[in-house]
Design a protein around this motif. Sequence first.
Motif, PDB file in Angstrom:
ATOM      1  N   UNK A   1       0.844  -1.174   0.000  1.00  0.00           N
ATOM      2  CA  UNK A   1       0.000   0.000   0.000  1.00  0.00           C
ATOM      3  C   UNK A   1       0.898   1.248   0.000  1.00  0.00           C
ATOM      4  N   UNK A   2       0.649   2.107  -0.936  1.00  0.00           N
ATOM      5  CA  UNK A   2       1.463   3.309  -1.073  1.00  0.00           C
ATOM      6  C   UNK A   2       0.895   4.405  -0.184  1.00  0.00           C
ATOM      7  N   UNK A   3       1.794   5.138   0.467  1.00  0.00           N
ATOM      8  CA  UNK A   3       1.380   6.136   1.452  1.00  0.00           C
ATOM      9  C   UNK A   3       1.783   7.533   0.999  1.00  0.00           C
ATOM     10  N   UNK A   4       1.241   7.922  -0.151  1.00  0.00           N
ATOM     11  CA  UNK A   4       1.580   9.234  -0.707  1.00  0.00           C
ATOM     12  C   UNK A   4       1.163  10.371   0.217  1.00  0.00           C
ATOM     13  N   UNK A   5       0.000  10.243   0.817  1.00  0.00           N
ATOM     14  CA  UNK A   5      -0.509  11.289   1.701  1.00  0.00           C
ATOM     15  C   UNK A   5       0.431  11.487   2.893  1.00  0.00           C
ATOM     16  N   UNK A   6       1.026  10.394   3.372  1.00  0.00           N
ATOM     17  CA  UNK A   6       1.964  10.483   4.476  1.00  0.00           C
ATOM     18  C   UNK A   6       3.324  11.018   4.023  1.00  0.00           C
ATOM     19  N   UNK A   7       3.677  10.772   2.780  1.00  0.00           N
ATOM     20  CA  UNK A   7       4.969  11.229   2.257  1.00  0.00           C
ATOM     21  C   UNK A   7       4.964  12.718   1.922  1.00  0.00           C
ATOM     22  N   UNK A   8       3.801  13.244   1.599  1.00  0.00           N
ATOM     23  CA  UNK A   8       3.708  14.637   1.162  1.00  0.00           C
ATOM     24  C   UNK A   8       4.259  15.636   2.176  1.00  0.00           C
ATOM     25  N   UNK A   9       3.942  15.550   3.475  1.00  0.00           N
ATOM     26  CA  UNK A   9       4.513  16.519   4.414  1.00  0.00           C
ATOM     27  C   UNK A   9       6.045  16.488   4.459  1.00  0.00           C
ATOM     28  N   UNK A  10       6.631  15.303   4.327  1.00  0.00           N
ATOM     29  CA  UNK A  10       8.092  15.206   4.327  1.00  0.00           C
ATOM     30  C   UNK A  10       8.670  15.878   3.087  1.00  0.00           C
ATOM     31  N   UNK A  11       8.040  15.670   1.941  1.00  0.00           N
ATOM     32  CA  UNK A  11       8.494  16.323   0.709  1.00  0.00           C
ATOM     33  C   UNK A  11       8.377  17.838   0.820  1.00  0.00           C
ATOM     34  N   UNK A  12       7.264  18.286   1.372  1.00  0.00           N
ATOM     35  CA  UNK A  12       7.039  19.721   1.527  1.00  0.00           C
ATOM     36  C   UNK A  12       8.072  20.327   2.465  1.00  0.00           C
ATOM     37  N   UNK A  13       8.392  19.630   3.528  1.00  0.00           N
ATOM     38  CA  UNK A  13       9.408  20.120   4.473  1.00  0.00           C
ATOM     39  C   UNK A  13      10.789  20.140   3.816  1.00  0.00           C
ATOM     40  N   UNK A  14      11.093  19.125   3.038  1.00  0.00           N
ATOM     41  CA  UNK A  14      12.364  19.098   2.311  1.00  0.00           C
ATOM     42  C   UNK A  14      12.470  20.303   1.382  1.00  0.00           C
ATOM     43  N   UNK A  15      11.392  20.605   0.679  1.00  0.00           N
ATOM     44  CA  UNK A  15      11.379  21.756  -0.222  1.00  0.00           C
ATOM     45  C   UNK A  15      11.588  23.053   0.560  1.00  0.00           C
ATOM     46  N   UNK A  16      10.894  23.187   1.664  1.00  0.00           N
ATOM     47  CA  UNK A  16      11.008  24.391   2.496  1.00  0.00           C
ATOM     48  C   UNK A  16      12.452  24.584   2.974  1.00  0.00           C
ATOM     49  N   UNK A  17      13.064  23.530   3.470  1.00  0.00           N
ATOM     50  CA  UNK A  17      14.447  23.610   3.949  1.00  0.00           C
ATOM     51  C   UNK A  17      15.393  23.909   2.800  1.00  0.00           C
ATOM     52  N   UNK A  18      15.199  23.228   1.681  1.00  0.00           N
ATOM     53  CA  UNK A  18      16.074  23.439   0.516  1.00  0.00           C
ATOM     54  C   UNK A  18      15.994  24.872   0.013  1.00  0.00           C
ATOM     55  N   UNK A  19      14.779  25.428  -0.011  1.00  0.00           N
ATOM     56  CA  UNK A  19      14.609  26.811  -0.470  1.00  0.00           C
ATOM     57  C   UNK A  19      15.308  27.810   0.453  1.00  0.00           C
ATOM     58  N   UNK A  20      15.353  27.502   1.740  1.00  0.00           N
ATOM     59  CA  UNK A  20      16.007  28.426   2.665  1.00  0.00           C
ATOM     60  C   UNK A  20      17.522  28.221   2.710  1.00  0.00           C
ATOM     61  N   UNK A  21      17.984  27.032   2.339  1.00  0.00           N
ATOM     62  CA  UNK A  21      19.410  26.726   2.451  1.00  0.00           C
ATOM     63  C   UNK A  21      20.197  26.919   1.158  1.00  0.00           C
ATOM     64  N   UNK A  22      19.524  26.841   0.031  1.00  0.00           N
ATOM     65  CA  UNK A  22      20.224  26.883  -1.257  1.00  0.00           C
ATOM     66  C   UNK A  22      19.937  28.199  -1.975  1.00  0.00           C
ATOM     67  N   UNK A  23      20.863  28.610  -2.835  1.00  0.00           N
ATOM     68  CA  UNK A  23      20.588  29.815  -3.619  1.00  0.00           C
ATOM     69  C   UNK A  23      19.452  29.562  -4.613  1.00  0.00           C
ATOM     70  N   UNK A  24      18.703  30.608  -4.889  1.00  0.00           N
ATOM     71  CA  UNK A  24      17.600  30.512  -5.842  1.00  0.00           C
ATOM     72  C   UNK A  24      18.132  29.994  -7.179  1.00  0.00           C
TER      73      UNK A  24
END
Length: 86
Positions: A1-24
């Motif tokens: 069973x795939x848990x995309x709904x559970x994976x989404x918050x982790x992906x969103x957090x990764x994006x948030x951290x990456x945007x703050x840590x890396x140059x545009x």
Amino acid sequence: QKKYQEALPACTECLKISLSALPQGDPWLADVYYITAKMNYLVGKFQEALNLYEQELEIELKNIPDKFESIAVTYFNISTTLIGLH
């Protein structure tokens, strides 16, 4: 069973951290946008997925040759997401 709904918050957090840590426009961000877009697509959040795929494409067009395969894949992902919107 795939848990995309559970994976989404982790992906969103990764994006948030990456945007703050890396140059545009950092090429790594294209990968993070892709994964986050894919998770949004898989849970039916097509508009959010589309926005993220477009961000991915913008970075790709600035950083890699225009005939590179990943750009074609991103255009394909945008087109299938647009189909999901309608």
